[in-house]
Scaffold this motif. Structure first.
Motif, PDB file in Angstrom:
ATOM      1  N   LEU A 208     -10.224   9.483  10.868  1.00 29.27           N
ATOM      2  CA  LEU A 208     -10.683   8.658   9.758  1.00 29.27           C
ATOM      3  C   LEU A 208      -9.616   8.537   8.674  1.00 29.27           C
ATOM      4  O   LEU A 208      -9.489   7.499   8.029  1.00 29.27           O
ATOM      5  N   GLY A 209      -8.836   9.615   8.498  1.00 28.92           N
ATOM      6  CA  GLY A 209      -7.765   9.575   7.507  1.00 28.92           C
ATOM      7  C   GLY A 209      -6.710   8.548   7.858  1.00 28.92           C
ATOM      8  O   GLY A 209      -6.173   7.851   6.977  1.00 28.92           O
ATOM      9  N   ILE A 210      -6.405   8.419   9.148  1.00 32.59           N
ATOM     10  CA  ILE A 210      -5.432   7.418   9.602  1.00 32.59           C
ATOM     11  C   ILE A 210      -5.960   6.011   9.338  1.00 32.59           C
ATOM     12  O   ILE A 210      -5.244   5.144   8.829  1.00 32.59           O
ATOM     13  N   LEU A 211      -7.234   5.793   9.658  1.00 34.31           N
ATOM     14  CA  LEU A 211      -7.839   4.478   9.417  1.00 34.31           C
ATOM     15  C   LEU A 211      -7.896   4.171   7.919  1.00 34.31           C
ATOM     16  O   LEU A 211      -7.630   3.041   7.497  1.00 34.31           O
ATOM     17  N   ALA A 212      -8.232   5.193   7.127  1.00 32.89           N
ATOM     18  CA  ALA A 212      -8.326   4.999   5.680  1.00 32.89           C
ATOM     19  C   ALA A 212      -6.964   4.676   5.078  1.00 32.89           C
ATOM     20  O   ALA A 212      -6.863   3.882   4.136  1.00 32.89           O
ATOM     21  N   SER A 213      -5.907   5.284   5.620  1.00 34.19           N
ATOM     22  CA  SER A 213      -4.575   5.026   5.071  1.00 34.19           C
ATOM     23  C   SER A 213      -4.174   3.565   5.247  1.00 34.19           C
ATOM     24  O   SER A 213      -3.411   3.026   4.443  1.00 34.19           O
ATOM     25  N   ALA A 214      -4.698   2.910   6.282  1.00 34.78           N
ATOM     26  CA  ALA A 214      -4.403   1.490   6.474  1.00 34.78           C
ATOM     27  C   ALA A 214      -4.983   0.669   5.319  1.00 34.78           C
ATOM     28  O   ALA A 214      -4.367  -0.323   4.880  1.00 34.78           O
ATOM     29  N   ILE A 215      -6.152   1.072   4.811  1.00 34.15           N
ATOM     30  CA  ILE A 215      -6.758   0.382   3.670  1.00 34.15           C
ATOM     31  C   ILE A 215      -5.908   0.581   2.417  1.00 34.15           C
ATOM     32  O   ILE A 215      -5.626  -0.364   1.680  1.00 34.15           O
ATOM     33  N   VAL A 216      -5.484   1.817   2.196  1.00 31.10           N
ATOM     34  CA  VAL A 216      -4.664   2.117   1.019  1.00 31.10           C
ATOM     35  C   VAL A 216      -3.339   1.359   1.083  1.00 31.10           C
ATOM     36  O   VAL A 216      -2.880   0.796   0.079  1.00 31.10           O
ATOM     37  N   MET A 217      -2.724   1.318   2.261  1.00 32.21           N
ATOM     38  CA  MET A 217      -1.447   0.624   2.395  1.00 32.21           C
ATOM     39  C   MET A 217      -1.595  -0.883   2.249  1.00 32.21           C
ATOM     40  O   MET A 217      -0.677  -1.560   1.778  1.00 32.21           O
ATOM     41  N   TRP A 218      -2.755  -1.421   2.640  1.00 31.87           N
ATOM     42  CA  TRP A 218      -2.994  -2.858   2.425  1.00 31.87           C
ATOM     43  C   TRP A 218      -2.939  -3.164   0.936  1.00 31.87           C
ATOM     44  O   TRP A 218      -2.292  -4.132   0.506  1.00 31.87           O
ATOM     45  N   PHE A 219      -3.605  -2.343   0.133  1.00 33.26           N
ATOM     46  CA  PHE A 219      -3.554  -2.567  -1.312  1.00 33.26           C
ATOM     47  C   PHE A 219      -2.134  -2.383  -1.833  1.00 33.26           C
ATOM     48  O   PHE A 219      -1.682  -3.137  -2.704  1.00 33.26           O
ATOM     49  N   SER A 220      -1.441  -1.384  -1.333  1.00 39.22           N
ATOM     50  CA  SER A 220      -0.077  -1.128  -1.791  1.00 39.22           C
ATOM     51  C   SER A 220       0.807  -2.352  -1.552  1.00 39.22           C
ATOM     52  O   SER A 220       1.610  -2.727  -2.411  1.00 39.22           O
ATOM     53  N   ARG A 221       0.648  -2.982  -0.383  1.00 43.96           N
ATOM     54  CA  ARG A 221       1.440  -4.187  -0.102  1.00 43.96           C
ATOM     55  C   ARG A 221       1.048  -5.325  -1.049  1.00 43.96           C
ATOM     56  O   ARG A 221       1.902  -6.065  -1.549  1.00 43.96           O
ATOM     57  N   HIS A 222      -0.243  -5.450  -1.313  1.00 46.49           N
ATOM     58  CA  HIS A 222      -0.724  -6.520  -2.183  1.00 46.49           C
ATOM     59  C   HIS A 222      -0.162  -6.372  -3.594  1.00 46.49           C
ATOM     60  O   HIS A 222       0.230  -7.357  -4.231  1.00 46.49           O
ATOM     61  N   ARG A 223      -0.089  -5.136  -4.094  1.00 46.17           N
ATOM     62  CA  ARG A 223       0.392  -4.932  -5.464  1.00 46.17           C
ATOM     63  C   ARG A 223       1.879  -5.226  -5.590  1.00 46.17           C
ATOM     64  O   ARG A 223       2.361  -5.535  -6.691  1.00 46.17           O
ATOM     65  N   GLU A 224       2.635  -5.138  -4.473  1.00 43.19           N
ATOM     66  CA  GLU A 224       4.053  -5.476  -4.533  1.00 43.19           C
ATOM     67  C   GLU A 224       4.250  -6.951  -4.841  1.00 43.19           C
ATOM     68  O   GLU A 224       5.146  -7.329  -5.599  1.00 43.19           O
ATOM     69  N   TYR A 225       3.415  -7.802  -4.243  1.00 42.49           N
ATOM     70  CA  TYR A 225       3.504  -9.231  -4.544  1.00 42.49           C
ATOM     71  C   TYR A 225       3.205  -9.488  -6.019  1.00 42.49           C
ATOM     72  O   TYR A 225       3.860 -10.316  -6.671  1.00 42.49           O
ATOM     73  N   ARG A 226       2.211  -8.779  -6.553  1.00 42.37           N
ATOM     74  CA  ARG A 226       1.867  -8.963  -7.967  1.00 42.37           C
ATOM     75  C   ARG A 226       2.989  -8.485  -8.880  1.00 42.37           C
ATOM     76  O   ARG A 226       3.267  -9.110  -9.906  1.00 42.37           O
ATOM     77  N   ALA A 227       3.618  -7.373  -8.524  1.00 43.59           N
ATOM     78  CA  ALA A 227       4.724  -6.876  -9.346  1.00 43.59           C
ATOM     79  C   ALA A 227       5.927  -7.806  -9.276  1.00 43.59           C
ATOM     80  O   ALA A 227       6.632  -8.002 -10.274  1.00 43.59           O
ATOM     81  N   ASP A 228       6.176  -8.388  -8.094  1.00 40.39           N
ATOM     82  CA  ASP A 228       7.254  -9.378  -7.972  1.00 40.39           C
ATOM     83  C   ASP A 228       6.976 -10.578  -8.879  1.00 40.39           C
ATOM     84  O   ASP A 228       7.877 -11.081  -9.556  1.00 40.39           O
ATOM     85  N   ALA A 229       5.725 -11.023  -8.881  1.00 39.08           N
ATOM     86  CA  ALA A 229       5.353 -12.159  -9.732  1.00 39.08           C
ATOM     87  C   ALA A 229       5.500 -11.788 -11.207  1.00 39.08           C
ATOM     88  O   ALA A 229       5.940 -12.609 -12.023  1.00 39.08           O
ATOM     89  N   GLY A 230       5.135 -10.546 -11.546  1.00 38.97           N
ATOM     90  CA  GLY A 230       5.302 -10.096 -12.929  1.00 38.97           C
ATOM     91  C   GLY A 230       6.762 -10.056 -13.339  1.00 38.97           C
ATOM     92  O   GLY A 230       7.122 -10.428 -14.467  1.00 38.97           O
ATOM     93  N   ALA A 231       7.622  -9.618 -12.420  1.00 41.31           N
ATOM     94  CA  ALA A 231       9.056  -9.592 -12.702  1.00 41.31           C
ATOM     95  C   ALA A 231       9.601 -11.001 -12.893  1.00 41.31           C
ATOM     96  O   ALA A 231      10.452 -11.240 -13.760  1.00 41.31           O
ATOM     97  N   ALA A 232       9.114 -11.938 -12.072  1.00 39.41           N
ATOM     98  CA  ALA A 232       9.541 -13.330 -12.209  1.00 39.41           C
ATOM     99  C   ALA A 232       9.139 -13.875 -13.577  1.00 39.41           C
ATOM    100  O   ALA A 232       9.873 -14.655 -14.190  1.00 39.41           O
ATOM    101  N   HIS A 233       7.978 -13.448 -14.060  1.00 39.64           N
ATOM    102  CA  HIS A 233       7.517 -13.888 -15.390  1.00 39.64           C
ATOM    103  C   HIS A 233       8.387 -13.294 -16.487  1.00 39.64           C
ATOM    104  O   HIS A 233       8.721 -13.973 -17.466  1.00 39.64           O
TER     105      HIS A 233
END
Length: 293
Positions: A208-233
């Motif tokens: 279950l920990g392995i499956l759960a880490s996929a959820i956490v990493m999905w969010f981690s990837r999503h926040r990188e796009y937001r931080a890139d957009a923030g840097a562009a701003h």
């Protein structure tokens, strides 16, 4: 404080929903009828305490652990023009982003990387590697700093801890439910817990920990796009694109300590199923997302 409040409300709401589902479907009664009595609401409460506490202790210690594990030097009094410029750039960006001035640090590493961490938006740490300072132009360094400042302004460290706490709660809860059921129903343990409970619980927690880490990493990837957009701003889209292209050309792979990998400017590479467990999207995807802005 708002994110901490939302975190607590989210966990309480989840616990209430599961308790209601348990009562509606009579799961607790079914287990009792089969001689597999288990106080599910109490276990869920315990799981939430364990999941939330561990996550927030890690977050509270993140700054000190980051400094210790990387050997980062925090700039208090600039020793040269480069350090003065670094402090001034972060101060300007933090002011625009509406956050308190983070601590600014430099750590010795050949790879081009940087990270931000800390429990509070107004008491964070932004650190850059010597490889980044030596391998990028100042425009590119400014873009990377803006990316990290955006992480702080977005509250990404806290949010990541919240999500980790929620998934930890369910991993702890479900693994023990599975272990309890198998111990009583399959191995016919009538009182207490037999060896099968502990073995099954550990195995279930790993899976279950392995499956759960996929959820956490999905969010981690999503926040990188937001931080890139923030840097562009903060610094302009082209600066951020240039910084990411520089990372693409770098031959040094990032080697931050494991507990800091998700906070770096870039993560590892992978394909297929491995991408589900990557903390960062591919650099090419991030560049394309910026170009579409």
């Amino acid at each position: 404080m708002k994110r901490i409040f939302l975190f607590l409300v989210t966990n309480i709401a989840i616990m209430l929903v599961i308790t209601i589902i348990i009562n509606i479907f009579g799961l607790g009664q079914i287990l009792d009828q089969e001689g597999i009595g288990l106080d599910l609401p109490a276990l869920l409460m315990l799981s939430a305490v364990v999941g939330m506490t561990g996550s927030f202790i890690s977050l509270a210690m993140s700054k000190s652990m980051a400094k210790h594990s990387t050997g980062a030097y925090v700039i208090v009094q600039p020793r040269n023009e480069g350090e003065q410029w670094l402090l001034s750039a972060v101060q300007r960006q933090a002011s625009i982003a509406g956050i308190g001035m983070p601590e600014v640090a430099i750590y010795d590493a050949p790879d081009i990387n940087a990270f931000a961490t800390g429990m509070f938006r107004n008491d964070a740490l932004v650190a850059v590697s010597t490889g980044l300072l030596n391998g990028m132009t100042r425009d590119e360094v400014e873009a990377v700093l803006a990316h990290e400042v955006s992480h702080v302004a977005n509250g990404d460290m806290v949010t990541l801890a919240l999500i980790q706490g929620v998934v930890n709660t369910f991993v702890f809860f479900l693994s023990r439910v599975v272990g309890h059921i198998i111990d009583r129903a399959v191995f016919k343990t009538e009182r207490g817990h037999g060896p099968a409970y502990w073995v099954t619980t550990i195995i279930a927690q790993l899976v279950l920990g392995i499956l759960a880490s996929a959820i956490v990493m999905w969010f981690s990837r999503h926040r990188e796009y937001r931080a890139d957009a923030g840097a562009a701003h903060l610094e302009g889209k082209q600066k951020m694109i240039s910084a990411l292209e520089r990372l693409q050309k770098s031959s040094n792979q990032p080697h931050l300590p494991e507990q800091l990998e998700a906070f770096g400017i870039s993560g590892g590479m992978g394909s297929g199923l491995k991408q589900l467990f990557m903390s960062h999207p591919p650099l090419a995807d991030r560049i394309e997302a910026l170009r579409r802005m």
